[in-house]
Design a protein around this motif. Sequence first.
Motif, PDB file in Angstrom:
ATOM      1  N   GLY A 192       0.786  -1.234   0.000  1.00  0.00           N
ATOM      2  CA  GLY A 192       0.000   0.000   0.000  1.00  0.00           C
ATOM      3  C   GLY A 192       0.814   1.278   0.000  1.00  0.00           C
ATOM      4  N   PHE A 205      -2.037   1.657  -9.364  1.00  0.00           N
ATOM      5  CA  PHE A 205      -3.203   2.189 -10.076  1.00  0.00           C
ATOM      6  C   PHE A 205      -2.797   3.033 -11.278  1.00  0.00           C
ATOM      7  N   GLY A 226      -4.228  -9.155  -2.004  1.00  0.00           N
ATOM      8  CA  GLY A 226      -4.691  -7.794  -2.258  1.00  0.00           C
ATOM      9  C   GLY A 226      -3.600  -6.947  -2.866  1.00  0.00           C
ATOM     10  N   CYS A 240      -9.563   4.384  -5.712  1.00  0.00           N
ATOM     11  CA  CYS A 240      -9.044   3.013  -5.740  1.00  0.00           C
ATOM     12  C   CYS A 240      -8.507   2.695  -4.350  1.00  0.00           C
ATOM     13  N   GLY A 241      -8.610   1.442  -3.931  1.00  0.00           N
ATOM     14  CA  GLY A 241      -8.061   1.107  -2.624  1.00  0.00           C
ATOM     15  C   GLY A 241      -8.426  -0.294  -2.184  1.00  0.00           C
ATOM     16  N   TRP A 242      -8.168  -0.526  -0.895  1.00  0.00           N
ATOM     17  CA  TRP A 242      -8.398  -1.849  -0.312  1.00  0.00           C
ATOM     18  C   TRP A 242      -9.703  -1.838   0.479  1.00  0.00           C
ATOM     19  N   ASN A 280      -3.101   4.564   1.084  1.00  0.00           N
ATOM     20  CA  ASN A 280      -1.996   5.075   1.888  1.00  0.00           C
ATOM     21  C   ASN A 280      -2.316   6.400   2.571  1.00  0.00           C
ATOM     22  N   THR A 317      -9.461  -7.023  -0.543  1.00  0.00           N
ATOM     23  CA  THR A 317      -9.557  -7.033  -2.004  1.00  0.00           C
ATOM     24  C   THR A 317      -9.389  -5.604  -2.518  1.00  0.00           C
ATOM     25  N   VAL A 318      -8.712  -5.471  -3.657  1.00  0.00           N
ATOM     26  CA  VAL A 318      -8.461  -4.145  -4.226  1.00  0.00           C
ATOM     27  C   VAL A 318      -9.600  -3.814  -5.192  1.00  0.00           C
TER      28      VAL A 318
END
Lengths: 650, 650
Positions: free
Chosen positions: A270, A303, A588, B86-88, B103, B129-130
Motif C-alpha cells: 500500500g 493504479f 490484495g 481506488c483502494g483496499w 496510503n 480485495t483491491v
Amino acid sequence: MHRPGKILLNICSRRFLKGFQQILGAKLSMVSSGISSSSAPFSYVPVNKASTTLPEATIKRDKYSHRTHNCGQLTVANVGEKVELCGWMEFQRMNKFITLRDNCGSTQLIVPDERTDLTKTIEGISYETVIRVIGTVNPRPNSQVNKNMATGEIEISVEHLEILNPSKTQLPFPIRQFIKAKESLRMQYRYLDLRFPEMQRNLRIRSKVLMRMREFLINKCNFVDIETPTLFRRTPGGAQEFIVPTRNPGKFYSLVQSPQQFKQLLMVGGIDRYFQIARCYRDEAGRMDRQPEFTQLDIEMSFVDRESIMMLTEDLLVESWLEELGEISTPFEQMRYDDAMELYGTDKPDARLPYKLQNVTDIVKTSIALTTKTGIEYNDNFGAYAVVFPKESKNFSNSTKAQFDDISKREFPQAKLLQVKITESSWKSGLTTLLSNDVVDSIENRLNLHNGDMLFLSVGQKPDVQEVLGKLLILYTNILESKGVTLRAPGFKWLWIVDFPLFSKEDNENGIRTTHHPFTQPHPEDLHLLATDPLKVRGLHYDLVSNGWEIGGGSIRIHNSLLQKQVLEILGIDTCQMSHLLEALDSGAPPHGGIALGLDRYIAMLCNATSIRDVIAFPKSMEGRDAMSGAPIQISDEDKKLYHIRTPAD
Amino acid sequence: MHRPGKILLNICSRRFLKGFQQILGAKLSMVSSGISSSSAPFSYVPVNKASTTLPEATIKRDKYSHRTHNCGQLTVANVGEKVELCGWMEFQRMNKFITLRDNCGSTQLIVPDERTDLTKTIEGISYETVIRVIGTVNPRPNSQVNKNMATGEIEISVEHLEILNPSKTQLPFPIRQFIKAKESLRMQYRYLDLRFPEMQRNLRIRSKVLMRMREFLINKCNFVDIETPTLFRRTPGGAQEFIVPTRNPGKFYSLVQSPQQFKQLLMVGGIDRYFQIARCYRDEAGRMDRQPEFTQLDIEMSFVDRESIMMLTEDLLVESWLEELGEISTPFEQMRYDDAMELYGTDKPDARLPYKLQNVTDIVKTSIALTTKTGIEYNDNFGAYAVVFPKESKNFSNSTKAQFDDISKREFPQAKLLQVKITESSWKSGLTTLLSNDVVDSIENRLNLHNGDMLFLSVGQKPDVQEVLGKLLILYTNILESKGVTLRAPGFKWLWIVDFPLFSKEDNENGIRTTHHPFTQPHPEDLHLLATDPLKVRGLHYDLVSNGWEIGGGSIRIHNSLLQKQVLEILGIDTCQMSHLLEALDSGAPPHGGIALGLDRYIAMLCNATSIRDVIAFPKSMEGRDAMSGAPIQISDEDKKLYHIRTPAD
C-alpha cells in the motif's frame, strides 16, 4: 566544556585554531623537506565575525569553514576587502605569483616584493601543497586582466601564508587544466584525477540532477523514498548475482540485481508511490562500460497504466534537465519494437541518424539465383534490407570493408552482407554474383541509387539481417563524422520503444526465456496466445532510448497470482522459489507498474562523457578491479573459517 | 504508435483502460472463488479531463493515476462531485457500508439499496480485495459524522464498483487499526504489515526527514552528493566485514563498513564538501537492534575544525526537524567523556534523567574495613559512587534486587554493589558489613539520605563502578516509570560528547586499540604524549547523543601522512595495507573532518519506535534472516564453481 552562546563559540573556534596551529607546528617539524612556515604571528579572523562584513548571499557558504571566500568567488566588487582563502598551490612563478585552486575556481595571489620571508617559504613548496592565505583584494593591472576567468580581474596581495599540508615533490601526473594522464594512471591515483575541472564538474552535475529528480518525485508527486535491502535471496532467471557467505555454514545471501521484488511488495503493502536511487549489483565481468555495482533510479506506482509511467518519466526528465543542454520536448515519440528493428535494426535506435534501413525483401524474394548460389532459404523469416548513404562512398576504404565483413560473418552468421560503392557503371557486378539482373535493377529503382552512393545490402534470416545493418548504420556514420561529415541531428532524440515480445527464443529446456523479466504483464490483447503461442505475446514493457543509448526500461507488472504462476511455469522457473511473491499477489495486490533509469549512463550522456567511469567517483576496471586499493584481494584464514568456505589454495 | 498531442493521449489512456478491463476479465475467469465483477458498463472518466474540475492543488496528485482523489482527501467541500477512488476494502457491513483504505486514509462507501447487483458483488469479496469505485460525494447524516476522521463528514454513494484484484479469504492477520500480530508473523508477511498506519507513517517520516537533510546540505550548504563503492578492500582494524567472492580464484571484495576511506580521498580530491546517505555493512550477527546492512548520513568537509562540524550538524538537525516533535534548540551542550562517565556512568548519557552518579570515593577511601572484608585495593583506579532515588524505595522489590545483583556480578566483576532502602533506622547495617560506621555516617550526610530513599552504592575499580551504576540508573528509572512515576524530562536532550581517549586498552599484542578508528586526529594538546603515553592522548572525536541514544559520531581526521603512519604503527596495523591512503595524504591533503549519523536509529527515535525494524521497510531478524524469502539460502553448484569456493557439504 559547555558552550553557552555565540560569544563563547568564537572563543572556542579560536581555541581550536590555536590547537590547529600547534599541530601544524608539530607536523611540520616531522617533515624533513626543508619547508618553513611563515613565522609572522598568525592573526586569525574568526569565522562568524568575518562573515558579517560579507554580502548576505555568501554568509551561508562560509559559516562552517575557516575561509571567508572560495577561490572562484572574488571579483572587482570585493576590491579592498581583507579575505582568507584556502586551497592548492597549482602553480607559481618567480616565488611571487601563485595560482591558488579549490573546487570553485582559481585565484591569483601576489607576494609583495618586500616580504622576503614569504618568498622564501614559497620557494620550498611543491605544487599541490595545501596552503591558507590572508590578504587584500586588489584590481589586476590592466595588462594582466583575464576575461576568461571568473576571478580574472583581481589578485590577492598576500599578507600571511601558511602551509596546511605539504605535497610531495613528484606526483604521478601534474594537475593542470588540459593535461590528462592515461586512464590506468588516473584510476590508480583517482584522488588526484578528481582535482581536474572535468571530474569536479561531472560529479557536481550528477549530484544536482539527482537532487532535482528527488525534488520532483517527493515534493511534487508525493513519492516515498524507501531503502530496500541489497542482501537478499537469489532471483531466478536473471543476471548472475554476487553471493555473500554468512556465519551459517553453506548459507549465502545474494546481492540484489535490482529492487524489483521489493518494489512490487511495497505496492502490495500500500505504499502507492515508491522511488529509490538504488545500488544494484551484477556480476557481468568483462563487459564494456559495465560496473559490478551501479545505480538506478527505481520507480514504482499503483493504479497506473503504461501511459501514466511514461508521462511521469517525461515530466521527471524535463524537471531535472540542465538548461545548458538545450531543449527537451515532450511527449517523446513512441516506436513499436518491430518498427525499431525494421527501421534501425536495433531496439535502441539513434533517432538523430538521417538514414534508415530499407526493406527490399519483396524484390529479393523473386530472385531465384540467390538460393542456388548461397543456399539461403525463402522461409517465413527471410529478409533483405538495405542501407544507403547518398554521395558518401568516397570515405569507404578497403579496411572498412574488411572490418564490416568480419563483423557480419562473426556476429551475424545467418546474414549475407554486400557492400557496394555505386559508380557510373559496373557497380552492379557486385550484386549480380548473388542476384539476378532484374532484381538488381529493381533495387536500383527502389533505392534511387546514384553515382557516389554507398550501399549496404544484407540478405538472410531477418533478425541477423536487420541487426548487422543496424550496426553498420552506426559504424559508418561514426566513420563519416570522424572525417568531418555532419550526419546526426543536434540535441537529444528521445524514444519510447514499446510492444516488445514478452518471451524470446532460447536454446534451453523450454526453448524460451523472458525478454525482460518474469514479472512483466502480458499485453491484454495477446493474453489468449499465452498457452498456445507464447512467442507471439507482447509485453507491457517500455524502454526509454535517447540518441541510441538505452536510458531506462520498465513495465506494467503482473498483479494476479495465477497469471504470474502461469508465466513462471512457461519459463520453467520453480514457483516454490517465488512463493513469497505469489502469496503477496494473492493478498490484495493493486495493479502496478514502474520504471528504472540507469543513472550512470544517463549522467554520462548529460556530461558528454565517453565512459560511465567519468561520472563515477571511484569506478572499477572492466575486470572489476579497484586500481587504487587493488581490490579484490585474498582473504584471511580467519575469514575462511568464519564463513565456512575453502578456496582453491586450501 | 506515435503520440502527437494531448487529445491523442487521452485516447491512448482509454485504449489502455479497455485492455485493462479485458485482462481483468481474464483474471477473474481464472479465479474460482465465486466472485463476480459488476456487469454495469464501466464508464471511465479520463484522468486529465476529470482533473480539470478539481482545485489546482490536487491536479498534480492525480495526473499519473486513474483515481481522481485518494482515500484521505475528500471533505464536505467536495459534496456533489463525481469521484473515482481506488483502494483496499478494509471492512464492510451488511454488503452496503464499505471502508475503503489507501496510503492516505479511509473513505466510507455506501451502496444504494436499489443496486442489488453491487450488493451481490460485495457479498463475494474478501477483506483486503483491491477495488475501484466511481460515485458521488454526499454529506453523512448528522448521526454518522466522525470528527476524528479526515473524511468523516462525507460518504460516497457508489455508482460503479470493480474488482481490480481479489484477496484470498484468510490472511495471516487482519489489517485493521490497533490489531497487531506478533513480530515474527509481521516479518514473514511484511507486505501486509506495511499496510498498518504506523508503518506507513514511519516510512513517510523517514523519506521526509532524509529529503530535508538533502535540501539543507545541497541547496543551502553547497555539498556534493557522491556515491562511493560498497565492493572494496578490507579495512584493517574495524568491524567484521562481509566478503564477496569473485570469478578470480581466491580473490574477494569486502562490503564496506562505512565510506570512511572514500570520503577522505574525496577531500584529497578537492571535493570540499561531500555527503552521502550511504549503505553500510557489518557482520555483527546476534547483536540487538543491529542489521547486517544499515544506513548512515555520511558527511565530510575540508578546512574545518571540530566546532565547524558540530555547528553544521546542529543546523542540519534543526532544518530537518519535525515540528510535531517540539522544540530543538542549539547549540547543544558539550560534555567531556570523563564527565559523562563521572555523572552518568556511560558515554551516551540520557540527560533527561533527574538523578546522576555521585562520587564518594574520597569518603570510602578512608574505610579500612573495606579492604579487609573484600580484598578491594585502594589503587589509583579505585572508585566509589552512589545513585540516590529520593523517596523511591517503595517500588524496589526483591526480584529487582536479585536482577541488579546478577547484572553487577556478571557484567562488572570489578565492582561491588550495595542496594539499600533507606528507612528510619537499621538501614545502615546494609552498609556496615563492608564499611565502617564513620564512613556510613559521612555517606548519609553527603548524599543527604532520608527515610524512603533508594540508594545504590558501588565500590571497586572505577570503570566497572561507574558503568554498573550507569546501567542501574537507567533500569531503575525505567521500572519506576513503568509504575507511573514520571522521572525523565520531556522532549529531546542533545549532547555532544568530546575528548574521548584516542586509544583504549585491549588484550592484544599491542595492548591497545583505537577507540573509534585509526584516522582520528589526536588532540593537538596531547601530541607530545603519543610516543610516551598513548593511552593519555585524547582524540578530536565527537559523539552526538540524544536521550541516551548514540545518534552519530565523527572526528577531525589525520591529514598528515607521517602522523597517520605513526598512529597505524602504534595500533600494530600493517601500513602496507593502507598505502593508498598514506600516499594520498602525501599528495596535498587538506585538513578535513566529518561525521556520520546513524539514520535507522535516528528515525526510530523521531518515530518513537521501539526498534529500528519499525523504520526499515524490509528488516532482517537478529540472526540476519529475511523471514519473507528465507535468505540466506544454499547456493548452486554452478555458483560454487564460478566463484571457486567449497562449503562444508562439499
